[in-house]
Scaffold this motif. Structure first.
Motif, PDB file in Angstrom:
ATOM      1  N   ALA A 104      37.877  43.943  38.043  1.00  0.00           N
ATOM      2  CA  ALA A 104      36.732  44.821  37.777  1.00  0.00           C
ATOM      3  C   ALA A 104      35.564  44.003  37.246  1.00  0.00           C
ATOM      4  O   ALA A 104      34.417  44.165  37.671  1.00  0.00           O
ATOM      5  CB  ALA A 104      37.123  45.904  36.774  1.00  0.00           C
ATOM      6  N   LEU A 138      34.029  41.879  40.056  1.00  0.00           N
ATOM      7  CA  LEU A 138      33.197  42.645  40.996  1.00  0.00           C
ATOM      8  C   LEU A 138      31.888  43.074  40.342  1.00  0.00           C
ATOM      9  O   LEU A 138      30.848  43.157  40.993  1.00  0.00           O
ATOM     10  CB  LEU A 138      33.974  43.861  41.521  1.00  0.00           C
ATOM     11  N   ASN A 139      31.933  43.304  39.027  1.00  0.00           N
ATOM     12  CA  ASN A 139      30.713  43.683  38.308  1.00  0.00           C
ATOM     13  C   ASN A 139      29.726  42.532  38.161  1.00  0.00           C
ATOM     14  O   ASN A 139      28.578  42.745  37.781  1.00  0.00           O
ATOM     15  CB  ASN A 139      31.060  44.202  36.905  1.00  0.00           C
ATOM     16  N   ILE A 155      42.006  51.367  43.417  1.00  0.00           N
ATOM     17  CA  ILE A 155      40.760  50.587  43.374  1.00  0.00           C
ATOM     18  C   ILE A 155      40.185  50.342  44.766  1.00  0.00           C
ATOM     19  O   ILE A 155      39.154  49.683  44.914  1.00  0.00           O
ATOM     20  CB  ILE A 155      40.970  49.220  42.678  1.00  0.00           C
ATOM     21  N   ASN A 171      38.600  52.150  46.960  1.00  0.00           N
ATOM     22  CA  ASN A 171      37.225  52.606  47.222  1.00  0.00           C
ATOM     23  C   ASN A 171      36.202  51.682  46.587  1.00  0.00           C
ATOM     24  O   ASN A 171      35.159  51.394  47.172  1.00  0.00           O
ATOM     25  CB  ASN A 171      37.018  54.038  46.714  1.00  0.00           C
ATOM     26  N   ASP A 172      36.517  51.250  45.364  1.00  0.00           N
ATOM     27  CA  ASP A 172      35.613  50.350  44.652  1.00  0.00           C
ATOM     28  C   ASP A 172      35.457  49.035  45.422  1.00  0.00           C
ATOM     29  O   ASP A 172      34.350  48.510  45.588  1.00  0.00           O
ATOM     30  CB  ASP A 172      36.176  50.101  43.239  1.00  0.00           C
ATOM     31  N   LEU A 173      36.576  48.530  45.929  1.00  0.00           N
ATOM     32  CA  LEU A 173      36.530  47.294  46.707  1.00  0.00           C
ATOM     33  C   LEU A 173      35.690  47.461  47.972  1.00  0.00           C
ATOM     34  O   LEU A 173      34.893  46.605  48.318  1.00  0.00           O
ATOM     35  CB  LEU A 173      37.938  46.864  47.101  1.00  0.00           C
ATOM     36  N   ARG A 174      35.873  48.605  48.629  1.00  0.00           N
ATOM     37  CA  ARG A 174      35.128  48.850  49.868  1.00  0.00           C
ATOM     38  C   ARG A 174      33.631  48.903  49.600  1.00  0.00           C
ATOM     39  O   ARG A 174      32.829  48.429  50.408  1.00  0.00           O
ATOM     40  CB  ARG A 174      35.622  50.129  50.543  1.00  0.00           C
ATOM     41  N   GLU A 175      33.260  49.474  48.453  1.00  0.00           N
ATOM     42  CA  GLU A 175      31.853  49.473  48.043  1.00  0.00           C
ATOM     43  C   GLU A 175      31.321  48.046  47.972  1.00  0.00           C
ATOM     44  O   GLU A 175      30.231  47.753  48.465  1.00  0.00           O
ATOM     45  CB  GLU A 175      31.707  50.083  46.637  1.00  0.00           C
ATOM     46  N   HIS A 176      32.093  47.175  47.340  1.00  0.00           N
ATOM     47  CA  HIS A 176      31.636  45.792  47.147  1.00  0.00           C
ATOM     48  C   HIS A 176      31.626  44.988  48.441  1.00  0.00           C
ATOM     49  O   HIS A 176      30.935  43.976  48.527  1.00  0.00           O
ATOM     50  CB  HIS A 176      32.479  45.092  46.073  1.00  0.00           C
TER      51      HIS A 176
END
Lengths: 102, 137
Positions: free
Chosen positions: A18, A21-22, A46, A48-53
């Protein structure tokens, strides 16, 4: 110039992924190694968060660490690239610096 | 890259101080790096912000209290300590919970100046990108 970020802890145990990625910027590369590879699976909390990045960063996972944990390339989130040790070296050479998240 | 053989070193500290060896090891390496006259910056984020919390007392756990060493960093020309604002806030901390860490500015009649700079997460990301070498602890 861009950064290669490496992560070696499971995102389900530690905040390393996290935090990485931030702090990754546009054009950076993120490589999951060791226990971090379990975060590359699709369908996780996690994912979805990865796909965002993935819109801004290229995400890689180290093949031997995947295989060691019984994970297969088809288990991974779409767009994550599997690399071998030579690929790891190429990534390190292609970026200006390596930043480890441990 | 910076001029000559001087490189910008960034030491990233993300662990709380007394549960593992990371914080102490980082401090040791920082002091070694400073001896080689490199351009040294320290980053404190995530649980690393606890490393510079005020009032640390390790007498009861029988381990070395190296907290006061951070206050001596200025004497080794380590004067840039970047602390992430979001990491403090997430842990219920503010700048007033940190040790005062300062250096004497020889170009300004040895005035005491703060070494700690609070930065937001986006700025921390840029600090990483601006460095030549990143060492993580």
């Amino acid at each position: 110039m861009t950064t290669l970020h490496t992560i070696n802890k499971s995102p389900f145990e530690r905040s390393a992924m996290a935090s990485c990625l931030n702090h990754a910027l546009d054009g950076d590369s993120v490589l999951m190694i060791e226990d971090a590879v379990v975060g590359a699976r699709k369908g996780t909390a996690i994912a979805n968060d990865l796909r965002e990045h993935q819109r801004t960063c290229a995400i890689y996972v180290l093949g031997p660490d995947l295989a060691a944990r019984g994970l297969k390339p088809e288990d991974l989130i779409e767009g994550i690239t599997v690399v071998d040790y030579a690929g790891f070296v190429d990534l390190a050479a292609r970026n200006r610096r390596v930043c480890a998240w441990l | 890259m910076s001029e000559g053989n001087t490189k910008k070193f960034l030491y990233i500290n993300r662990k709380a101080p007394h549960g593992s060896i990371y914080a102490l090891e980082s401090l040791e390496v920082v002091l070694i790096g400073a001896a080689f006259e490199q351009d040294v910056s320290l980053a404190f984020l995530d649980d690393g912000v606890f490393q510079i919390a005020a009032g640390q007392d390790t007498a009861g756990i029988g381990s070395k209290n190296f907290a006061k060493t951070y206050r001596a960093l200025g004497d080794y020309e380590v004067r840039k300590l970047y602390v992430e604002r979001e990491s403090l806030a997430e842990r219920g901390l503010s700048e007033s919970d940190l040790m005062p860490i300062t250096y004497e500015d020889e170009d300004d009649d040895y005035a005491e100046k703060p070494s700690i700079h609070l930065v937001d997460r986006a700025e921390m990301a840029r600090i990483i990108r601006d460095s030549d070498v990143v060492l993580s602890f």
